[in-house]
Design an enzyme around this catalytic site. Structure first.
Site, PDB file in Angstrom:
ATOM      1  N   HIS A 185     -13.547 -10.640  -9.436  1.00 44.40           N
ATOM      2  CA  HIS A 185     -12.839 -10.376  -8.177  1.00 44.40           C
ATOM      3  C   HIS A 185     -12.238  -8.971  -8.193  1.00 44.40           C
ATOM      4  O   HIS A 185     -12.337  -8.241  -7.205  1.00 44.40           O
ATOM      5  CB  HIS A 185     -11.710 -11.399  -7.961  1.00 44.40           C
ATOM      6  N   LYS A 237      -7.292 -29.189  -0.167  1.00 44.66           N
ATOM      7  CA  LYS A 237      -7.978 -28.892  -1.421  1.00 44.66           C
ATOM      8  C   LYS A 237      -6.985 -28.834  -2.572  1.00 44.66           C
ATOM      9  O   LYS A 237      -5.901 -28.281  -2.453  1.00 44.66           O
ATOM     10  CB  LYS A 237      -8.712 -27.552  -1.325  1.00 44.66           C
ATOM     11  N   SER A 257     -14.318 -18.504 -11.182  1.00 41.84           N
ATOM     12  CA  SER A 257     -13.004 -19.140 -11.330  1.00 41.84           C
ATOM     13  C   SER A 257     -13.138 -20.545 -11.906  1.00 41.84           C
ATOM     14  O   SER A 257     -12.327 -20.961 -12.743  1.00 41.84           O
ATOM     15  CB  SER A 257     -12.289 -19.200  -9.978  1.00 41.84           C
TER      16      SER A 257
END
Length: 159
Positions: free
Chosen positions: A17, A41, A127
């Site tokens: 990222h 989530k 991730s």
């Protein structure tokens, strides 16, 4: 002024990222790194923690702003008057997943998507993999910025 949005979950932010942030910041007058917010989530880090980590890692880039969004990223782009969405691609699988969304976004709103391939040294980092390594007691430090590694250590119980 050229303005772009780099959306993502960033749970946690990785060196991949950061690579995309640095390269996109060099290409646009302003880059908005937009962390998606979805209460449904389950995330390892809270919305506030993800934003704080993103602010820490993006601090060297004066033209980068951190924000959150919910709903459609193109609606966020419209609100922010950003004409481009930036997406990092690790593989052809990422491209296959992202291209229909890019085409739909273009069709719905005229917002284009710029695909940036990750640098080879970060192409395998995700991730999800970082979270798995951390929760299973592995060494994740080389896959994330130092400030993120420290937070992962606190949550996973490994420092």
């Amino acid at each position: 002024m050229s303005r772009a949005v780099f959306p993502g979950t960033f749970d946690p932010p990785t060196n991949g990222h950061l690579d995309i942030i640095a390269r996109a910041a060099a290409a646009f007058d302003e880059l908005i790194v937009a962390a998606g917010v979805n209460p449904a989530k389950k995330r390892l880090f809270s919305d506030d923690e993800r934003v704080e980590m993103l602010r820490e890692i993006a601090a060297p880039f004066p033209n980068v702003r951190i924000a959150t969004f919910s709903g459609l990223v193109v609606d966020f782009c419209r609100t922010e008057e950003a004409g481009v969405i930036v997406k990092g691609l690790r593989s052809g699988g990422d491209f296959d997943y992202e291209i229909p969304m890019a085409q739909m976004n273009r069709r719905m709103t005229g917002v284009d998507t710029l695909f940036l391939p990750t640098s080879p040294e970060h192409g395998f980092i995700s991730s999800s993999l970082v979270k798995d390594i951390a929760t299973l007691g592995g060494d994740y430090a080389s896959f994330v910025p130092a400030t993120v590694a420290a937070r992962l250590g606190e949550i996973a119980g490994y420092c």
